[in-house]
Write an enzyme that holds these catalytic residues in place. Structure first.
Site, PDB file in Angstrom:
ATOM      1  N   GLU A  28       0.813  -1.216   0.000  1.00 24.97           N
ATOM      2  CA  GLU A  28       0.000   0.000   0.000  1.00 24.97           C
ATOM      3  C   GLU A  28       0.848   1.269   0.000  1.00 24.97           C
ATOM      4  O   GLU A  28       0.325   2.366   0.112  1.00 24.97           O
ATOM      5  CB  GLU A  28      -0.955  -0.014   1.194  1.00 24.97           C
ATOM      6  CG  GLU A  28      -2.011  -1.102   1.073  1.00 24.97           C
ATOM      7  CD  GLU A  28      -2.995  -1.136   2.221  1.00 24.97           C
ATOM      8  OE1 GLU A  28      -2.690  -0.584   3.309  1.00 24.97           O
ATOM      9  OE2 GLU A  28      -4.068  -1.727   2.040  1.00 24.97           O
ATOM     10  N   TYR A  88      -5.000  -9.690   3.582  1.00 24.93           N
ATOM     11  CA  TYR A  88      -3.812  -9.685   2.740  1.00 24.93           C
ATOM     12  C   TYR A  88      -3.347 -11.111   2.484  1.00 24.93           C
ATOM     13  O   TYR A  88      -3.377 -11.950   3.381  1.00 24.93           O
ATOM     14  CB  TYR A  88      -2.681  -8.903   3.417  1.00 24.93           C
ATOM     15  CG  TYR A  88      -1.442  -8.811   2.571  1.00 24.93           C
ATOM     16  CD1 TYR A  88      -1.388  -7.963   1.470  1.00 24.93           C
ATOM     17  CD2 TYR A  88      -0.327  -9.587   2.853  1.00 24.93           C
ATOM     18  CE1 TYR A  88      -0.240  -7.883   0.678  1.00 24.93           C
ATOM     19  CE2 TYR A  88       0.816  -9.514   2.075  1.00 24.93           C
ATOM     20  CZ  TYR A  88       0.854  -8.668   0.987  1.00 24.93           C
ATOM     21  OH  TYR A  88       1.976  -8.602   0.207  1.00 24.93           O
ATOM     22  N   VAL A  89      -2.920 -11.341   1.250  1.00 22.47           N
ATOM     23  CA  VAL A  89      -2.338 -12.623   0.854  1.00 22.47           C
ATOM     24  C   VAL A  89      -0.983 -12.327   0.221  1.00 22.47           C
ATOM     25  O   VAL A  89      -0.870 -11.414  -0.614  1.00 22.47           O
ATOM     26  CB  VAL A  89      -3.253 -13.369  -0.139  1.00 22.47           C
ATOM     27  CG1 VAL A  89      -2.577 -14.635  -0.656  1.00 22.47           C
ATOM     28  CG2 VAL A  89      -4.592 -13.694   0.511  1.00 22.47           C
ATOM     29  N   GLN A  96      -5.146 -17.863  -6.062  1.00 21.13           N
ATOM     30  CA  GLN A  96      -5.411 -19.245  -5.647  1.00 21.13           C
ATOM     31  C   GLN A  96      -6.628 -19.320  -4.722  1.00 21.13           C
ATOM     32  O   GLN A  96      -6.848 -20.330  -4.075  1.00 21.13           O
ATOM     33  CB  GLN A  96      -4.182 -19.834  -4.956  1.00 21.13           C
ATOM     34  CG  GLN A  96      -2.983 -19.956  -5.858  1.00 21.13           C
ATOM     35  CD  GLN A  96      -1.812 -20.616  -5.152  1.00 21.13           C
ATOM     36  OE1 GLN A  96      -1.987 -21.532  -4.354  1.00 21.13           O
ATOM     37  NE2 GLN A  96      -0.610 -20.147  -5.451  1.00 21.13           N
ATOM     38  N   GLY A  99      -7.525 -15.184  -0.697  1.00 26.05           N
ATOM     39  CA  GLY A  99      -8.182 -13.937  -0.312  1.00 26.05           C
ATOM     40  C   GLY A  99      -9.694 -14.076  -0.293  1.00 26.05           C
ATOM     41  O   GLY A  99     -10.366 -13.597   0.619  1.00 26.05           O
ATOM     42  N   TYR A 131     -14.815  -6.988  -4.707  1.00 27.72           N
ATOM     43  CA  TYR A 131     -15.764  -6.513  -3.695  1.00 27.72           C
ATOM     44  C   TYR A 131     -17.062  -6.024  -4.326  1.00 27.72           C
ATOM     45  O   TYR A 131     -18.147  -6.269  -3.809  1.00 27.72           O
ATOM     46  CB  TYR A 131     -15.124  -5.417  -2.838  1.00 27.72           C
ATOM     47  CG  TYR A 131     -13.942  -5.907  -2.043  1.00 27.72           C
ATOM     48  CD1 TYR A 131     -14.022  -7.054  -1.259  1.00 27.72           C
ATOM     49  CD2 TYR A 131     -12.739  -5.225  -2.069  1.00 27.72           C
ATOM     50  CE1 TYR A 131     -12.934  -7.510  -0.536  1.00 27.72           C
ATOM     51  CE2 TYR A 131     -11.637  -5.672  -1.345  1.00 27.72           C
ATOM     52  CZ  TYR A 131     -11.749  -6.824  -0.585  1.00 27.72           C
ATOM     53  OH  TYR A 131     -10.670  -7.266   0.132  1.00 27.72           O
ATOM     54  N   GLU A 143     -22.813   7.572  -1.023  1.00 31.92           N
ATOM     55  CA  GLU A 143     -23.347   8.326   0.109  1.00 31.92           C
ATOM     56  C   GLU A 143     -22.473   9.508   0.502  1.00 31.92           C
ATOM     57  O   GLU A 143     -22.789  10.217   1.442  1.00 31.92           O
ATOM     58  CB  GLU A 143     -23.532   7.404   1.324  1.00 31.92           C
ATOM     59  CG  GLU A 143     -24.571   6.312   1.097  1.00 31.92           C
ATOM     60  CD  GLU A 143     -24.800   5.466   2.330  1.00 31.92           C
ATOM     61  OE1 GLU A 143     -24.312   5.823   3.426  1.00 31.92           O
ATOM     62  OE2 GLU A 143     -25.481   4.434   2.199  1.00 31.92           O
TER      63      GLU A 143
END
Length: 160
Positions: A28, A88-89, A96, A99, A131, A143
């Site tokens: 990140e 996290y993976v 695979q 996650g 997601y 929103e």
């Protein structure tokens, strides 16, 4: 494909989880913000009468390759809910389903707890598409909610 096992984390897993936390911070581009260590994770998650978080690990052949951390929070509109802090993976084990399996494990807990499952995702993270596919709503767009923070320095300045 190797079998991926998702299980509750144990105290002994926290060194491996902490290494993955550092990897996540690098991913990140925020590695300078990690201010804890494995001992803090052990104290806060396992040596407290009320653990501050719940952690699951993903493992292959007894090697931890991913983790997810959540905590219970209270929303005055829906009551108890779950906040997924990290998922996290390891980069070497992506694609695979580790996650996805971690996410659905947390989602199952959230469903059983009631309320809702909240989490934040960086805008450039490719996981955003996953997601959205599972029905997550982007509250920033829909929103106009924004995540704000006062870090330790800002809090200190408030009281100087």
């Amino acid at each position: 494909m190797t079998d991926i096992n998702i299980r509750p984390a144990k105290k002994d897993d926290m060194a491996a989880v902490f290494n993955l936390i550092k990897d996540l911070a690098d991913f990140e581009k925020m590695s300078d913000q990690v201010c804890i260590n494995a001992e803090v994770l052990i104290k806060d998650g396992f040596e407290n009468n009320s653990p501050l978080f719940t952690c699951y690990v993903a493992e292959i052949n007894n090697t931890i390759i991913g983790y997810a951390v959540y905590y219970i929070r209270y929303c005055t509109w829906v009551g108890k809910s779950v906040f997924l802090q990290d998922l996290y993976v390891d980069l070497n084990y992506r694609k695979q389903s580790a996650g996805k399996k971690l996410f659905f494990r947390i989602a199952k807990d959230a469903h059983e707890i009631g309320g809702q499952l909240d989490f934040h995702v960086l805008s450039w993270n490719p996981a955003m598409e996953f997601y959205k596919r599972v029905g997550a709503e982007d509250l920033t767009n829909n929103e106009q909610w924004h995540l704000l923070r006062l870090d330790q320095l800002a809090l200190t300045k408030l009281f100087e």
